[in-house]
Design a protein around this motif. Structure first.
Motif, PDB file in Angstrom:
ATOM      1  N   ILE A   1      -3.987  15.353  -9.576  1.00 31.76           N
ATOM      2  CA  ILE A   1      -2.912  16.319  -9.364  1.00 31.76           C
ATOM      3  C   ILE A   1      -2.587  16.398  -7.874  1.00 31.76           C
ATOM      4  O   ILE A   1      -3.473  16.321  -7.023  1.00 31.76           O
ATOM      5  N   GLU A   2      -1.308  16.522  -7.572  1.00 34.93           N
ATOM      6  CA  GLU A   2      -0.828  16.636  -6.204  1.00 34.93           C
ATOM      7  C   GLU A   2       0.090  17.848  -6.127  1.00 34.93           C
ATOM      8  O   GLU A   2       0.745  18.206  -7.112  1.00 34.93           O
ATOM      9  N   THR A   3       0.128  18.503  -4.974  1.00 33.19           N
ATOM     10  CA  THR A   3       0.935  19.714  -4.830  1.00 33.19           C
ATOM     11  C   THR A   3       2.108  19.507  -3.879  1.00 33.19           C
ATOM     12  O   THR A   3       2.074  18.629  -3.010  1.00 33.19           O
ATOM     13  N   ALA A   4       3.131  20.330  -4.057  1.00 38.11           N
ATOM     14  CA  ALA A   4       4.287  20.343  -3.152  1.00 38.11           C
ATOM     15  C   ALA A   4       4.800  21.762  -3.068  1.00 38.11           C
ATOM     16  O   ALA A   4       4.704  22.536  -4.031  1.00 38.11           O
ATOM     17  N   ASN A   5       5.351  22.107  -1.914  1.00 34.97           N
ATOM     18  CA  ASN A   5       5.890  23.443  -1.711  1.00 34.97           C
ATOM     19  C   ASN A   5       7.332  23.488  -2.222  1.00 34.97           C
ATOM     20  O   ASN A   5       8.150  22.648  -1.862  1.00 34.97           O
ATOM     21  N   SER A   6       7.646  24.478  -3.047  1.00 35.13           N
ATOM     22  CA  SER A   6       8.998  24.571  -3.620  1.00 35.13           C
ATOM     23  C   SER A   6      10.047  24.896  -2.561  1.00 35.13           C
ATOM     24  O   SER A   6      11.243  24.811  -2.836  1.00 35.13           O
ATOM     25  N   ASN A   7       9.609  25.258  -1.354  1.00 34.40           N
ATOM     26  CA  ASN A   7      10.562  25.496  -0.273  1.00 34.40           C
ATOM     27  C   ASN A   7      10.968  24.211   0.439  1.00 34.40           C
ATOM     28  O   ASN A   7      11.882  24.217   1.266  1.00 34.40           O
ATOM     29  N   ASP A   8      10.280  23.117   0.132  1.00 35.97           N
ATOM     30  CA  ASP A   8      10.623  21.827   0.736  1.00 35.97           C
ATOM     31  C   ASP A   8      11.880  21.249   0.090  1.00 35.97           C
ATOM     32  O   ASP A   8      12.384  21.778  -0.917  1.00 35.97           O
ATOM     33  N   ASN A   9      12.380  20.146   0.639  1.00 39.93           N
ATOM     34  CA  ASN A   9      13.506  19.428   0.045  1.00 39.93           C
ATOM     35  C   ASN A   9      13.001  18.715  -1.212  1.00 39.93           C
ATOM     36  O   ASN A   9      12.369  17.660  -1.138  1.00 39.93           O
ATOM     37  N   LEU A  10      13.277  19.293  -2.368  1.00 37.88           N
ATOM     38  CA  LEU A  10      12.684  18.788  -3.604  1.00 37.88           C
ATOM     39  C   LEU A  10      13.265  17.446  -4.030  1.00 37.88           C
ATOM     40  O   LEU A  10      12.598  16.669  -4.718  1.00 37.88           O
TER      41      LEU A  10
ATOM     42  N   LEU B   1       0.827  -1.207   0.000  1.00 43.88           N
ATOM     43  CA  LEU B   1       0.000   0.000   0.000  1.00 43.88           C
ATOM     44  C   LEU B   1       0.859   1.254   0.000  1.00 43.88           C
ATOM     45  O   LEU B   1       0.563   2.239  -0.682  1.00 43.88           O
ATOM     46  N   PHE B   2       1.932   1.233   0.756  1.00 43.72           N
ATOM     47  CA  PHE B   2       2.833   2.373   0.802  1.00 43.72           C
ATOM     48  C   PHE B   2       3.456   2.623  -0.574  1.00 43.72           C
ATOM     49  O   PHE B   2       3.569   3.754  -1.034  1.00 43.72           O
ATOM     50  N   ALA B   3       3.839   1.551  -1.258  1.00 43.78           N
ATOM     51  CA  ALA B   3       4.445   1.669  -2.586  1.00 43.78           C
ATOM     52  C   ALA B   3       3.453   2.250  -3.583  1.00 43.78           C
ATOM     53  O   ALA B   3       3.797   3.101  -4.406  1.00 43.78           O
ATOM     54  N   ILE B   4       2.181   1.809  -3.486  1.00 41.81           N
ATOM     55  CA  ILE B   4       1.166   2.316  -4.402  1.00 41.81           C
ATOM     56  C   ILE B   4       0.918   3.806  -4.147  1.00 41.81           C
ATOM     57  O   ILE B   4       0.883   4.629  -5.055  1.00 41.81           O
ATOM     58  N   ASN B   5       0.767   4.149  -2.860  1.00 37.38           N
ATOM     59  CA  ASN B   5       0.485   5.541  -2.514  1.00 37.38           C
ATOM     60  C   ASN B   5       1.660   6.456  -2.841  1.00 37.38           C
ATOM     61  O   ASN B   5       1.477   7.613  -3.187  1.00 37.38           O
ATOM     62  N   SER B   6       2.882   5.945  -2.723  1.00 36.58           N
ATOM     63  CA  SER B   6       4.048   6.782  -2.956  1.00 36.58           C
ATOM     64  C   SER B   6       4.260   7.070  -4.431  1.00 36.58           C
ATOM     65  O   SER B   6       5.062   7.928  -4.770  1.00 36.58           O
ATOM     66  N   TYR B   7       3.546   6.341  -5.305  1.00 36.71           N
ATOM     67  CA  TYR B   7       3.702   6.617  -6.730  1.00 36.71           C
ATOM     68  C   TYR B   7       3.204   8.011  -7.063  1.00 36.71           C
ATOM     69  O   TYR B   7       3.727   8.679  -7.943  1.00 36.71           O
ATOM     70  N   GLY B   8       2.204   8.478  -6.346  1.00 38.84           N
ATOM     71  CA  GLY B   8       1.739   9.850  -6.534  1.00 38.84           C
ATOM     72  C   GLY B   8       0.678   9.966  -7.597  1.00 38.84           C
ATOM     73  O   GLY B   8       0.183   8.985  -8.152  1.00 38.84           O
ATOM     74  N   ALA B   9       0.326  11.211  -7.901  1.00 38.27           N
ATOM     75  CA  ALA B   9      -0.721  11.520  -8.863  1.00 38.27           C
ATOM     76  C   ALA B   9      -0.133  11.607 -10.270  1.00 38.27           C
ATOM     77  O   ALA B   9       1.081  11.527 -10.467  1.00 38.27           O
ATOM     78  N   ASP B  10      -1.005  11.797 -11.261  1.00 32.17           N
ATOM     79  CA  ASP B  10      -0.537  11.962 -12.644  1.00 32.17           C
ATOM     80  C   ASP B  10       0.342  13.193 -12.782  1.00 32.17           C
ATOM     81  O   ASP B  10       1.322  13.201 -13.525  1.00 32.17           O
ATOM     82  N   ILE B  11      -0.018  14.248 -12.048  1.00 30.17           N
ATOM     83  CA  ILE B  11       0.668  15.538 -12.170  1.00 30.17           C
ATOM     84  C   ILE B  11       1.118  16.001 -10.793  1.00 30.17           C
ATOM     85  O   ILE B  11       0.333  15.977  -9.836  1.00 30.17           O
ATOM     86  N   LEU B  12       2.361  16.416 -10.697  1.00 34.40           N
ATOM     87  CA  LEU B  12       2.889  17.007  -9.470  1.00 34.40           C
ATOM     88  C   LEU B  12       3.112  18.490  -9.738  1.00 34.40           C
ATOM     89  O   LEU B  12       3.856  18.855 -10.646  1.00 34.40           O
ATOM     90  N   TYR B  13       2.452  19.319  -8.956  1.00 39.89           N
ATOM     91  CA  TYR B  13       2.559  20.766  -9.110  1.00 39.89           C
ATOM     92  C   TYR B  13       3.393  21.327  -7.959  1.00 39.89           C
ATOM     93  O   TYR B  13       3.009  21.244  -6.800  1.00 39.89           O
ATOM     94  N   ILE B  14       4.549  21.900  -8.301  1.00 45.95           N
ATOM     95  CA  ILE B  14       5.477  22.447  -7.305  1.00 45.95           C
ATOM     96  C   ILE B  14       5.468  23.966  -7.416  1.00 45.95           C
ATOM     97  O   ILE B  14       5.779  24.524  -8.466  1.00 45.95           O
ATOM     98  N   ALA B  15       5.106  24.630  -6.312  1.00 49.91           N
ATOM     99  CA  ALA B  15       4.974  26.088  -6.349  1.00 49.91           C
ATOM    100  C   ALA B  15       5.283  26.673  -4.973  1.00 49.91           C
ATOM    101  O   ALA B  15       5.299  25.954  -3.974  1.00 49.91           O
ATOM    102  N   PRO B  16       5.505  27.993  -4.903  1.00 42.73           N
ATOM    103  CA  PRO B  16       5.848  28.633  -3.621  1.00 42.73           C
ATOM    104  C   PRO B  16       4.611  28.896  -2.762  1.00 42.73           C
ATOM    105  O   PRO B  16       4.167  30.036  -2.608  1.00 42.73           O
ATOM    106  N   PHE B  17       4.045  27.857  -2.208  1.00 37.38           N
ATOM    107  CA  PHE B  17       2.871  28.001  -1.347  1.00 37.38           C
ATOM    108  C   PHE B  17       3.274  28.601  -0.002  1.00 37.38           C
ATOM    109  O   PHE B  17       4.315  28.280   0.551  1.00 37.38           O
ATOM    110  N   GLY B  18       2.419  29.459   0.518  1.00 38.01           N
ATOM    111  CA  GLY B  18       2.615  29.978   1.866  1.00 38.01           C
ATOM    112  C   GLY B  18       3.458  31.230   1.972  1.00 38.01           C
ATOM    113  O   GLY B  18       3.449  31.897   3.001  1.00 38.01           O
TER     114      GLY B  18
END
Length: 351
Positions: free
Chosen positions: A52-61, A11-28
């Protein structure tokens, strides 16, 4: 117990695959508004079956990209974060779409598809080259971007053997711009009827045919107001900007009748995007949301099996897409909006 651990790992492996699209932007941060607006436009245009899944560009990319596997990555916005993504994904089987940063490194899977203000400045120089420009003056605000726009414009202008007679920095303090305009144009008050604006008559000695302004639109609006107040009307006042500011739409006809600007997004274009956006988000779309919408349309094309260099949609909200060059950079021309369109837009939004 071993079976339970195996299921958890699966289950962890399936979930870690992520969404079709990863959107990385300066949130916050200070650019959170742009990040959210682009995401809204992206969601509006994506096929409903895509995730689609999001990530903060300030995180460890590096860790983000290892953990979230996607077919398409959109972003980040700025150079340092974008370089980190490019270094990790260059020539991998993942499409990377950069909406603001144009990379120097060439990777077959990295596409610049966004707004390039320097390209807009270059396009403005082509406009000036095509008209009877006469005496040219360039005003620019302090700031890295405005200085770059100024330099690109002046450099490109030389290709048609034209040059600016004046290149002047606009004061940083808004209350000093009035004195700047009076000093530059040599404004003198000839007659004054106390308390009656119409009774004021001015004359000026420095006559400019074409005035170019690289500055925030609120500064451009103030300059247009002052030129109108002092009865200074160059044949053309030209600028570049991301979109139409509401204060610009409120200017008097006489203040904008010689004004035009290059912009990637014009709110009052006839298209379904504005209405769909309003119905979905209960707000007017912005330049960033229009860009997100265009990127979403491009992703739909790509994930349905389309090849980058075969993308033929030439009527984009963010400009007119011509083709992708050898580096997979989008080649855009932007809209030129004149005072008639600004007045028409004001009427449409006032209904």
């Amino acid at each position: 117990m071993r079976k339970l651990i195996a299921i958890i790992i699966l289950l962890f492996a399936i979930n870690s695959y992520g969404a079709d699209i990863l959107y990385i932007a300066p949130f916050g941060g200070s650019f959170n508004g742009y990040a959210e607006q682009l995401l809204d436009g992206l969601k509006l245009s994506l096929n409903s079956q895509l995730t689609i899944e999001t990530a903060n560009s300030n995180d460890n990319l590096t860790k983000v990209l290892e953990r979230k596997k996607s077919y398409v990555v959109v972003g980040p916005f700025f150079e340092q974060a974008a370089k980190a993504v490019i270094d990790q994904l260059c020539n991998k089987n993942i499409l990377v779409i950069l909406p603001f940063y144009k990379p120097k490194k060439v990777c077959g899977n990295v596409v610049f598809y966004g707004y390039d203000p320097l390209a807009a400045a270059r396009q403005l120089s082509e406009k000036v080259c095509s008209i009877n420009s006469g005496r040219i003056a360039v005003f620019y605000s302090f700031g890295k971007l405005y200085k770059k726009e100024r330099d690109i414009f002046l450099s490109s202008l030389s290709y048609c053997n034209k040059e600016a007679e004046y290149v002047e920095a606009i004061p940083s303090f808004i209350n000093l711009i009035d004195s700047f305009i009076k000093d530059f144009f040599g404004v003198e008050e000839v007659k004054k009827v106390a308390g009656i604006t119409r009774g004021r008559v001015f004359r000026y000695t420095n006559h400019i045919d074409t005035l170019i302004i690289f500055a925030p639109q609120k500064v451009v609006v103030q300059i247009l107001n002052l030129l109108d107040y002092y009865d200074i009307y160059p044949e053309d006042v030209l600028s570049v900007d991301e979109e139409v500011d509401s204060d610009l739409l409120k200017l008097r006809r006489s203040a904008i009748r010689h004004f035009g600007f290059v912009t990637p997004y014009y709110l009052c274009d006839n298209n379904n995007f504005v209405e769909n956006y309003r119905q979905t988000y209960f707000a007017d779309p912005t330049f960033a949301s229009a860009l997100g919408h265009d990127i979403g349309k491009f992703i739909n094309f790509y994930l349905s099996g389309g090849k980058i260099d075969n993308y033929t949609d030439r009527n984009m909200l963010i400009g007119r897409l011509l083709f992708f060059d050898d580096r997979n950079w989008s080649v855009m021309t932007y809209k030129f909006v004149n005072y008639r369109q600004v007045r028409r837009c004001h009427k449409e939004l006032s209904r």
